[in-house]
Design an enzyme around this catalytic site. Structure first.
Site, mmCIF file in Angstrom:
data_model
loop_
_atom_site.group_PDB
_atom_site.id
_atom_site.type_symbol
_atom_site.label_atom_id
_atom_site.label_comp_id
_atom_site.label_asym_id
_atom_site.label_seq_id
_atom_site.Cartn_x
_atom_site.Cartn_y
_atom_site.Cartn_z
ATOM 1 C CE1 TYR A 60 -3.616 -2.434 -0.290
ATOM 2 C CE2 TYR A 60 -2.884 -3.342 1.812
ATOM 3 C CZ TYR A 60 -3.678 -3.419 0.680
ATOM 4 O OH TYR A 60 -4.521 -4.493 0.502
ATOM 5 N NE ARG B 29 -4.531 -16.659 6.846
ATOM 6 C CZ ARG B 29 -3.599 -16.997 5.974
ATOM 7 N NH1 ARG B 29 -3.932 -17.326 4.735
ATOM 8 N NH2 ARG B 29 -2.321 -17.009 6.322
HETATM 9 C C1 FNR Z 1 -5.486 -9.630 6.100
HETATM 10 N N1 FNR Z 1 -4.281 -9.015 6.425
HETATM 11 C C2 FNR Z 1 -4.252 -7.656 6.636
HETATM 12 N N2 FNR Z 1 -3.077 -7.031 6.946
HETATM 13 C C3 FNR Z 1 -3.060 -5.712 7.259
HETATM 14 O O1 FNR Z 1 -1.996 -5.195 7.556
HETATM 15 N N3 FNR Z 1 -4.212 -4.980 7.244
HETATM 16 C C4 FNR Z 1 -5.406 -5.516 6.911
HETATM 17 O O2 FNR Z 1 -6.429 -4.820 6.931
HETATM 18 C C5 FNR Z 1 -5.439 -6.889 6.556
HETATM 19 N N4 FNR Z 1 -6.587 -7.499 6.169
HETATM 20 C C6 FNR Z 1 -6.644 -8.846 5.974
HETATM 21 C C7 FNR Z 1 -7.866 -9.455 5.683
HETATM 22 C C8 FNR Z 1 -7.947 -10.825 5.539
HETATM 23 C C9 FNR Z 1 -9.268 -11.440 5.243
HETATM 24 C C10 FNR Z 1 -6.788 -11.616 5.680
HETATM 25 C C11 FNR Z 1 -6.855 -13.107 5.564
HETATM 26 C C12 FNR Z 1 -5.586 -11.013 5.945
HETATM 27 C C13 FNR Z 1 -3.087 -9.824 6.730
HETATM 28 C C14 FNR Z 1 -3.122 -10.323 8.181
HETATM 29 O O3 FNR Z 1 -2.946 -9.251 9.092
HETATM 30 C C15 FNR Z 1 -2.015 -11.370 8.473
HETATM 31 O O4 FNR Z 1 -0.757 -10.801 8.233
HETATM 32 C C16 FNR Z 1 -2.173 -12.610 7.630
HETATM 33 O O5 FNR Z 1 -3.498 -13.076 7.630
HETATM 34 C C17 FNR Z 1 -1.244 -13.740 8.102
HETATM 35 O O6 FNR Z 1 -1.565 -14.157 9.400
HETATM 36 P P1 FNR Z 1 -2.381 -15.531 9.666
HETATM 37 O O7 FNR Z 1 -3.746 -15.322 9.108
HETATM 38 O O8 FNR Z 1 -1.659 -16.613 8.933
HETATM 39 O O9 FNR Z 1 -2.350 -15.720 11.150
HETATM 40 C C1 8K6 Z 2 -12.235 -7.361 -0.051
HETATM 41 C C2 8K6 Z 2 -10.895 -7.695 0.206
HETATM 42 C C3 8K6 Z 2 -10.207 -7.329 1.419
HETATM 43 C C4 8K6 Z 2 -8.798 -7.236 1.188
HETATM 44 C C5 8K6 Z 2 -7.895 -7.247 2.324
HETATM 45 C C6 8K6 Z 2 -6.736 -8.065 2.138
HETATM 46 C C7 8K6 Z 2 -7.130 -9.446 1.986
HETATM 47 C C8 8K6 Z 2 -6.200 -10.423 1.742
HETATM 48 C C9 8K6 Z 2 -6.066 -10.990 0.425
HETATM 49 C C10 8K6 Z 2 -4.777 -10.659 -0.187
HETATM 50 C C11 8K6 Z 2 -4.151 -11.812 -0.781
HETATM 51 C C12 8K6 Z 2 -2.717 -11.824 -0.738
HETATM 52 C C13 8K6 Z 2 -2.178 -13.162 -0.550
HETATM 53 C C14 8K6 Z 2 -0.878 -13.326 -1.147
HETATM 54 C C15 8K6 Z 2 -0.174 -14.519 -0.678
HETATM 55 C C16 8K6 Z 2 0.956 -14.797 -1.551
HETATM 56 C C17 8K6 Z 2 1.894 -15.756 -0.999
HETATM 57 C C18 8K6 Z 2 3.000 -15.998 -1.935
#
Ligand code: FNR
Ligand code: 8K6
Length: 346
Positions: free
Chosen positions: A178, A316
């Site tokens: 971002y 998650r």
């Molecule tokens: C995220 N993640 C994320 N990171 C962040 O900095 N701001 C955000 O708003 C979000 N939103 C978000 C939404 C969803 C649905 C997911 C799955 C992930 C990333 C999150 O903070 C975290 O780094 C990752 O999900 C990895 O951690 P876990 O899920 O493996 O414990």
């Molecule tokens: C409506 C969507 C909300 C978006 C917030 C972030 C959500 C996470 C999805 C991002 C996916 C990135 C995963 C990339 C993993 C790559 C590992 C090599």
């Protein structure tokens, strides 16, 4: 082994966490159409108040920072009131909560705010907006130096608004490709003025945001998330390494509440960082570090025991288990996360 996670941890002289398990920031796209947090969101966060610290879902600092539907803001009086409802609910249950301050830069879309997207350079990303696949990403306008100064002021104002809204502090979202992260990587920063080209220049805007917020609300209430390893909406570049070497060294003197890694799976390794992101950051930053990325309580506690980081953020699994902390403490089985759970705030 997981017992250590339940020890209190002092971030600094003013903030002590009840345990070492943080709820990671998780965008849920459930604010109302004025981007105001709802009562359902207050209930959702309050159910998770036994985390040592809740980091809120990312909160946009101003309209052109929006890249997804119904992401909450922190720039109108109504939004501040809505967040006050959330923070009061969390505090009533003995919890602590930081706001994650967000501008998506080139990952924004004009559909949400009706203006032009902005970024360090006019370099777009490929692809479309998640959940609104008809919206292809646009070429952003390169920010002028005046506009960069305005952004610093807007971040600072959002931090002050967060304190007015009852948050215990803020985490600046400097991760996951971002706006702030876009200044720190060569893929997205092609500038040749004082904000690009060299590590010192590329770190100038991120450090200006940190310094403005520290000045406004204090270093004890200011934290930062970073992604030295490019893994989403960004091409990695071996030259990025020198940028983060410099940036992390500079951050040492800011005495932040903590530094947080931004990654989905901390088992990933990056050639230009010499391994995992968390290990790279640990090698360049000696203060409180939060690890994250596909950890369980067991593997996270092991990483803390091994000195790889100090606090564990869980993402998650916290969506799937509002009572994550209790389940881990009582050794109860966890519900497995699935993407369908994103539809509803449980
Ligand atoms: C995220 N993640 C994320 N990171 C962040 O900095 N701001 C955000 O708003 C979000 N939103 C978000 C939404 C969803 C649905 C997911 C799955 C992930 C990333 C999150 O903070 C975290 O780094 C990752 O999900 C990895 O951690 P876990 O899920 O493996 O414990
Ligand atoms: C409506 C969507 C909300 C978006 C917030 C972030 C959500 C996470 C999805 C991002 C996916 C990135 C995963 C990339 C993993 C790559 C590992 C090599």
């Amino acid at each position: 082994m997981t017992a250590d996670l339940f020890q209190p941890y002092a971030l600094n002289a003013s903030i002590t966490l009840n345990n070492k398990i943080l709820m990671a920031p998780l965008t849920r796209c459930q604010a109302d159409d004025d981007l105001v947090p709802t009562q359902a969101m207050a209930d959702y966060y309050a159910r998770r108040a036994d985390a040592g610290l809740i980091i809120s879902e990312a909160v946009i600092i101003r309209p052109d920072g929006q890249g997804y539907p119904n992401t909450p803001g922190l720039f109108t009086p109504e939004q501040i009131q809505g967040w006050l409802r959330v923070t009061s609910a969390v505090h009533a249950k003995g919890g602590k909560i930081f706001a994650q301050l967000w501008h998506t830069g080139r990952v924004a879309h004009s559909h949400f705010f009706g203006g032009q997207t902005v970024a360090p350079s006019a370099v777009k990303i490929e692809g479309t907006v998640p959940r609104q696949r008809e919206l292809a990403y646009e070429t952003p306008k390169a920010l002028t130096t005046d506009e960069i100064a305005q952004l610093v002021a807007d971040y600072s104002q959002a931090a002050a608004n967060a304190i007015d809204a009852g948050f215990d502090g803020v985490e600046i979202h400097g991760a996951n490709a971002y706006l702030i992260d876009q200044f720190l990587h060569h893929d997205s920063n092609r500038r040749d003025d004082e904000f690009g080209g060299t590590p010192e220049n590329m770190a100038r805007f991120p450090l200006a945001v940190v310094d403005a917020i520290v000045k406004r609300i204090g270093h004890e209430r200011t934290a930062l998330r970073v992604s030295p390893g490019a893994y989403v909406n960004m091409q990695g570049d071996s030259r990025d390494r020198a940028v983060f070497d410099y940036f992390l060294t500079q951050l040492e003197s800011r005495k932040l509440a903590y530094l947080h890694v931004g990654i989905f799976d901390d088992a990933l390794t990056f050639d230009y960082l010499g391994g995992r992101v968390s290990d790279y950051v640990r090698g360049h930053y000696s203060q409180t570090l939060v690890g994250v990325g596909s950890y369980s309580a067991e593997t996270g506690a092991q990483a803390i025991a091994d000195g790889r980081f100090d606090l564990l953020a869980i993402g998650r699994p916290f969506i799937a288990n509002p009572d994550y902390v209790v389940r881990v403490r009582d050794r109860q089985p966890l519900v497995t996360y699935s993407d369908e759970m994103l539809a509803e705030l449980v």
